[in-house]
Design a protein around this motif. Structure first.
Motif, PDB file in Angstrom:
ATOM      1  N   GLU A 416       0.815  -1.223   0.000  1.00 33.03           N
ATOM      2  CA  GLU A 416       0.000   0.000   0.000  1.00 33.03           C
ATOM      3  C   GLU A 416       0.847   1.270   0.000  1.00 33.03           C
ATOM      4  N   SER A 417       2.066   1.223   0.535  1.00 27.80           N
ATOM      5  CA  SER A 417       2.942   2.400   0.578  1.00 27.80           C
ATOM      6  C   SER A 417       4.389   1.941   0.488  1.00 27.80           C
ATOM      7  N   VAL A 418       5.268   2.839   0.029  1.00 31.31           N
ATOM      8  CA  VAL A 418       6.702   2.554  -0.013  1.00 31.31           C
ATOM      9  C   VAL A 418       7.482   3.804   0.382  1.00 31.31           C
ATOM     10  N   LYS A 419       8.731   3.594   0.758  1.00 25.93           N
ATOM     11  CA  LYS A 419       9.679   4.680   0.988  1.00 25.93           C
ATOM     12  C   LYS A 419      11.058   4.142   0.674  1.00 25.93           C
ATOM     13  N   MET A 420      11.974   5.002   0.260  1.00 26.59           N
ATOM     14  CA  MET A 420      13.331   4.559  -0.060  1.00 26.59           C
ATOM     15  C   MET A 420      14.319   5.696   0.152  1.00 26.59           C
ATOM     16  N   TYR A 434      10.726   8.917  -6.548  1.00 22.27           N
ATOM     17  CA  TYR A 434       9.872   7.775  -6.865  1.00 22.27           C
ATOM     18  C   TYR A 434       8.411   8.193  -6.766  1.00 22.27           C
ATOM     19  N   ARG A 435       7.574   7.572  -7.604  1.00 23.48           N
ATOM     20  CA  ARG A 435       6.141   7.832  -7.562  1.00 23.48           C
ATOM     21  C   ARG A 435       5.399   6.534  -7.865  1.00 23.48           C
ATOM     22  N   ILE A 436       4.139   6.464  -7.416  1.00 29.76           N
ATOM     23  CA  ILE A 436       3.381   5.226  -7.551  1.00 29.76           C
ATOM     24  C   ILE A 436       1.991   5.500  -8.136  1.00 29.76           C
ATOM     25  N   HIS A 437       1.451   4.463  -8.784  1.00 26.77           N
ATOM     26  CA  HIS A 437       0.085   4.488  -9.298  1.00 26.77           C
ATOM     27  C   HIS A 437      -0.765   3.666  -8.328  1.00 26.77           C
ATOM     28  N   VAL A 438      -1.813   4.315  -7.781  1.00 26.83           N
ATOM     29  CA  VAL A 438      -2.598   3.730  -6.690  1.00 26.83           C
ATOM     30  C   VAL A 438      -4.036   3.514  -7.134  1.00 26.83           C
ATOM     31  N   GLU A 439      -4.598   2.391  -6.725  1.00 30.70           N
ATOM     32  CA  GLU A 439      -6.008   2.086  -6.958  1.00 30.70           C
ATOM     33  C   GLU A 439      -6.890   3.253  -6.527  1.00 30.70           C
ATOM     34  N   LYS A 440      -7.832   3.650  -7.390  1.00 31.36           N
ATOM     35  CA  LYS A 440      -8.835   4.697  -7.141  1.00 31.36           C
ATOM     36  C   LYS A 440      -8.244   6.111  -7.075  1.00 31.36           C
ATOM     37  N   ILE A 441      -6.911   6.248  -7.157  1.00 30.73           N
ATOM     38  CA  ILE A 441      -6.276   7.568  -7.112  1.00 30.73           C
ATOM     39  C   ILE A 441      -5.529   7.869  -8.401  1.00 30.73           C
ATOM     40  N   GLY A 442      -4.839   6.893  -8.936  1.00 28.71           N
ATOM     41  CA  GLY A 442      -3.980   7.101 -10.099  1.00 28.71           C
ATOM     42  C   GLY A 442      -2.568   7.450  -9.661  1.00 28.71           C
ATOM     43  N   TRP A 443      -1.852   8.196 -10.528  1.00 25.51           N
ATOM     44  CA  TRP A 443      -0.466   8.551 -10.211  1.00 25.51           C
ATOM     45  C   TRP A 443      -0.416   9.584  -9.099  1.00 25.51           C
ATOM     46  N   MET A 444       0.328   9.302  -8.065  1.00 28.68           N
ATOM     47  CA  MET A 444       0.625  10.296  -7.038  1.00 28.68           C
ATOM     48  C   MET A 444       1.867  11.063  -7.474  1.00 28.68           C
ATOM     49  N   ASP A 445       2.161  12.183  -6.824  1.00 27.34           N
ATOM     50  CA  ASP A 445       3.306  13.000  -7.197  1.00 27.34           C
ATOM     51  C   ASP A 445       4.609  12.355  -6.721  1.00 27.34           C
ATOM     52  N   GLU A 451      10.815   9.863   1.895  1.00 26.82           N
ATOM     53  CA  GLU A 451       9.413  10.232   2.107  1.00 26.82           C
ATOM     54  C   GLU A 451       8.499   9.035   1.828  1.00 26.82           C
ATOM     55  N   ILE A 452       7.394   8.966   2.574  1.00 28.50           N
ATOM     56  CA  ILE A 452       6.419   7.901   2.353  1.00 28.50           C
ATOM     57  C   ILE A 452       5.486   8.299   1.219  1.00 28.50           C
ATOM     58  N   THR A 453       5.281   7.392   0.285  1.00 30.05           N
ATOM     59  CA  THR A 453       4.296   7.623  -0.762  1.00 30.05           C
ATOM     60  C   THR A 453       3.358   6.433  -0.838  1.00 30.05           C
ATOM     61  N   GLY A 454       2.061   6.707  -1.037  1.00 31.54           N
ATOM     62  CA  GLY A 454       1.053   5.661  -1.079  1.00 31.54           C
ATOM     63  C   GLY A 454      -0.124   6.037  -0.196  1.00 31.54           C
ATOM     64  N   THR A 455      -0.773   5.041   0.341  1.00 30.33           N
ATOM     65  CA  THR A 455      -1.928   5.273   1.206  1.00 30.33           C
ATOM     66  C   THR A 455      -1.807   4.403   2.451  1.00 30.33           C
ATOM     67  N   LYS A 620       1.911  19.104  -4.092  1.00 30.53           N
ATOM     68  CA  LYS A 620       1.955  17.698  -4.444  1.00 30.53           C
ATOM     69  C   LYS A 620       1.279  16.844  -3.383  1.00 30.53           C
ATOM     70  N   GLU A 621       0.736  15.735  -3.821  1.00 29.33           N
ATOM     71  CA  GLU A 621       0.199  14.737  -2.912  1.00 29.33           C
ATOM     72  C   GLU A 621       0.992  13.457  -3.139  1.00 29.33           C
ATOM     73  N   ILE A 622       1.804  13.122  -2.163  1.00 29.62           N
ATOM     74  CA  ILE A 622       2.604  11.907  -2.266  1.00 29.62           C
ATOM     75  C   ILE A 622       2.078  10.817  -1.344  1.00 29.62           C
ATOM     76  N   PHE A 623       1.249  11.200  -0.377  1.00 32.72           N
ATOM     77  CA  PHE A 623       0.779  10.219   0.596  1.00 32.72           C
ATOM     78  C   PHE A 623      -0.614  10.622   1.083  1.00 32.72           C
ATOM     79  N   ARG A 624      -1.460   9.634   1.186  1.00 36.96           N
ATOM     80  CA  ARG A 624      -2.809   9.900   1.677  1.00 36.96           C
ATOM     81  C   ARG A 624      -3.118   8.915   2.798  1.00 36.96           C
ATOM     82  N   LYS A 625      -3.293   9.461   3.989  1.00 36.44           N
ATOM     83  CA  LYS A 625      -3.640   8.631   5.135  1.00 36.44           C
ATOM     84  C   LYS A 625      -5.094   8.870   5.497  1.00 36.44           C
TER      85      LYS A 625
END
Length: 778
Positions: A416-420, A434-445, A451-455, A620-625
């Motif tokens: 659901e989330s990654v960081k590196m 790094y950026r990720i494509h998330v279900e129901k959101i699409g590409w995050m910044d 930094e944590i990116t994902g949900t 930018k939105e890189i993470f949604r909690k």
């Protein structure tokens, strides 16, 4: 003369300037000799042999291994006179009748390896056929020409200055320039041996250029192949040639602080250029040069400074000259570059192929989760990567290193989330984006550097990921009023300059040597007092723009990227203007500064970012909690027992099976403030029970008693933000309407069982999820 080190060294203060052959003893005298064999064989005057102890001073050049005195040296500011003292021992020698054929008249033990300017001191490799080389030397008598390291270096810099115009002419003639021919010949050797010995190929190649004068020095040519001016002193046991060479004598009483003298000294020779480059690589493995290698020097500029600091050269501008050559000819392209590789394990696909910097791993538009992923960096051992992931039902993994999988395989669990983040001695010179494509959101910044990116707490899967290494840009200023003239580098957004009028920029340098893409950085400056169109010429990566030691400060500047760098990245920069403060950010060639004959630059910042990222990432939105309270509940059903926990809005219980609910538990998680959910049930033969909260049991188990109605409410701060709605499926009645905030739902006095329930949170005063007219029958 060229001979093996088992011979001892003889230095003589007399030099026969005619009919010279390499096997003759070399000496210098002011009087002239006739070019006849008879005069050459006449008895020679009495000579003094000098054997100089080698100095350990790495900052000053001193006489090494003896000296030759000359009355007729164009580069000698005064006649050199060497007197007997604690450093030099004068030895009397009788006349020799055959000086031209023997060097065995007087011999002295050579001191061990202690030096002043070490680039002229030591190396290795033996010549296989000494006689053949000496015969060649005799047929091409290039000596007694004085071998001058300084002249070679000056020649190299002069050629570089002239090379721009010559390159244009060569281009028009469809010909290859001499400098390009040199690079084509020697770049492969520098890359081969420097990489093998953990050195920068760019630095080794620049040294070959500087020390040989682009291959124009006589020793750099066959049969000697001496490209680096390394002397044969110390414990060297290979082949060498004795030649007159210039040494700088430090003399504080002299108007110029010292003067040159000409001495006889021995320089290593090699059977091929291949072995010359190998010897240079071996030579720099000495302990004194430990900071020159790539592990200790994060950039080639650190390595060139380490050469100077270790005593390779006494010239204070030695690093600057090497850097200028590297920048002008983009020699950094031969240095190792890091490559980021990554691979995903995808639902119903398995392990995908490895991809590299910026490429997509995973899928888009196929609704497939990434279940595991791994990263690694190759090409530079001093740069590594660590990463972690938030995995369904497990939470965050530990930080893992190069090539280790995080996540699961064969368990159908999503990431659901990654960081590196980057590790190693060179991690300060790169960013990891790094950026990720998330279900129901699409590409995050783009996220970067840990930094944590994902949900989190949405139960959304990661479907794809892209990652890239971004080199950090550095920049420096020249101001003649500061002690070191050139400032130390500022890196990636850090402030350069003191911000006051005393720190005006006389010259500017921009560096981008750690590139991961093909391309370059170029920059240009404008001088205060010039016309608005009187810009200086464009400069390449690492070169200088401006006029040093001048009162004309820089008042405007521009920076651009070229090649693949321009396609993948943006360069941002802004300046601080005297008495006016910081201007806004500029990018990709727009003008920063003021051209008005009054203002000038006293500070600067710059940074490199992925294309369209923005100087600060923008909004930018890189993470949604999920900060919404998480509602869950479970019911105990006749004949089935506990069903397990259901999420908000799900149906707990059963319909159409005529099975009673016997008890219920409800809880709220992820509360950002105080509060709780409370509930109580109306139970067969018991009636209304007391209020319970947050996961406690309401109803009975093992007593075969039905629930007939329920009340649910929120308390404390959570009640200010949300309403709780719920409805029940009742025997005979089916689904009743929605109840809200403590209202009863179900029946009382009808002996009707509850069979199912649904519960929903709605933001305060929001719309009901359905009809809310008749939730309770009594």
């Amino acid at each position: 003369m060229m001979r093996n080190k088992l011979f001892k060294k003889l230095v003589v203060l007399t030099f026969v300037a005619t009919n010279f052959i390499p096997s003759a003893v070399m000496a210098v005298e002011s009087q002239e000799y006739q070019n006849t064999e008879e005069e050459f064989k006449e008895p020679v005057e009495e000579k003094t042999v000098i054997d100089a102890e080698e100095s350990v001073n790495s900052e000053e050049e001193t006489i090494q291994d003896g000296a030759i005195i000359s009355d007729d040296l164009s580069n000698t500011s005064q006649d050199a006179v060497i007197e007997k003292d604690s450093t030099y021992e004068v030895i009397e020698e009788t006349n020799s009748d055959d000086v031209s054929k023997s060097i065995d008249a007087v011999v002295e033990e050579k001191p061990q390896d202690t030096i002043s300017e070490d680039n002229s001191t030591e190396s290795q490799i033996n010549t296989s056929d000494l006689a053949e080389i000496e015969n060649t030397a005799q047929s091409n008598p290039i000596y007694p020409e004085v071998y001058s390291v300084e002249e070679n270096r000056k020649k190299a810099m002069d050629i570089m200055e002239e090379d721009g115009q010559q390159s244009v002419m060569m281009f028009r003639m469809a010909s290859i320039s001499p400098t390009q021919s040199f690079l084509d010949q020697f770049a492969p050797l520098a890359k081969k041996y420097a990489t093998q010995y953990n050195l920068y190929p760019s630095v080794m190649l620049a040294q070959a250029i500087l020390e040989s004068g682009w291959g124009n020095s006589s020793l750099s040519q066959p049969p000697y192949h001496q490209m680096f001016g390394i002397k044969a002193s110390g414990d060297f046991s290979g082949d060498y040639i004795t030649v007159p060479t210039q040494e700088w004598i430090v003399d504080k009483t002299h108007p110029e602080g010292g003067y040159y003298i000409t001495i006889m000294d021995e320089f290593r020779v090699y059977p091929s250029y291949d072995e010359a480059f190998l010897d240079q690589a071996n030579f720099l493995q000495k302990t004194r040069y430990k900071n020159v290698n790539m592990s200790a020097s994060p950039t080639y500029r650190h390595a060139t400074q380490a050469l100077k600091d270790a005593g390779y050269a006494t010239d204070p501008n030695y690093p600057h000259k090497l850097n200028a050559i590297i920048s002008r000819y983009k020699l950094y392209q031969y240095d190792p570059t890091p490559t980021l590789n990554y691979q995903s394990h995808v639902q119903r696909v398995g392990d995908q192929k490895n991809v590299q910097d910026g490429q997509l791993s995973g899928t888009v538009g196929e609704s497939r989760r990434i279940e595991a992923i791994q990263f690694n960096i190759k090409g530079i051992p001093e740069l590594g990567i660590q990463y972690a992931g938030f995995v369904e039902s497990q939470g965050w993994t530990d930080w893992m290193g190069n090539g280790t999988w995080i996540g699961t395989k064969g368990k159908n669990q999503r990431i659901e989330s990654v960081k590196m983040k980057l590790t190693g001695s060179k991690s300060d010179y790169y960013d990891i984006y790094y950026r990720i494509h998330v279900e129901k959101i699409g590409w995050m910044d783009w996220a970067k550097n840990g930094e944590i990116t994902g949900t989190e707490l949405f139960d959304y899967r990661i479907e794809a990921i892209e990652a890239k290494l971004v080199p950090k840009i550095s920049y420096a200023m020249y101001n003649s009023k500061i002690d070191e003239k050139w400032s130390s580098d500022s890196i990636d957004g850090k402030t350069l300059g003191g911000g006051t009028s005393a720190f005006n920029f006389e010259a500017l340098k921009v560096n981008l040597e750690n590139t991961v893409e093909t391309g370059n950085v170029r920059f240009i400056s404008h001088l205060k007092g010039s016309n608005s169109d009187a810009w200086l010429s464009w400069q390449n990566n690492g070169q200088d723009s401006g006029i040093m030691n001048s009162t004309r400060a820089i008042d405007a500047m521009k920076i651009v990227l070229e090649g693949e760098m321009a396609y993948h990245f943006d360069v941002y920069y802004r300046v601080n203007i005297n008495n006016k403060g910081w201007q806004g950010w500029n990018k990709n060639g727009t003008i920063a500064g003021n051209i008005n004959n009054q203002d000038y630059i006293v500070g600067m910042q710059s940074k490199l970012v992925p294309k369209d990222y923005g100087v600060s990432g923008g909004n930018k939105e890189i993470f949604r909690k999920n900060t919404r309270p998480i509602l869950s509940y479970q019911t105990h059903i006749e004949t089935s027992g506990w069903q397990g926990w259901f999420n908000e809005g799900d149906t707990a219980g059963s319909t159409g099976l005529s099975r009673r609910l016997e008890s219920i538990q409800i809880k709220l998680d992820n509360l950002a403030y105080s509060g709780a959910i409370e509930y109580k049930a109306h139970v067969e033969k018991i009636g209304w029970q007391n209020w319970v909260r947050n996961g406690s049991l309401s109803g009975t188990t093992g007593e075969r008693k039905r629930l007939e109605a329920i009340q649910i409410r929120l308390v404390q701060e959570v009640a200010n933000d949300y309403d709780v709605y719920y409805r029940v499926h009742s025997e005979t009645y089916g689904w009743l309407d929605w109840a809200k905030n403590g209202e009863p739902a179900g029946t009382e006095g009808k002996a009707k069982r509850l069979e199912a329930i649904e519960i929903i949170l709605v933001e305060k005063n929001g719309d009901a999820p359905g009809i809310a007219v008749k939730p309770f029958v009594k």
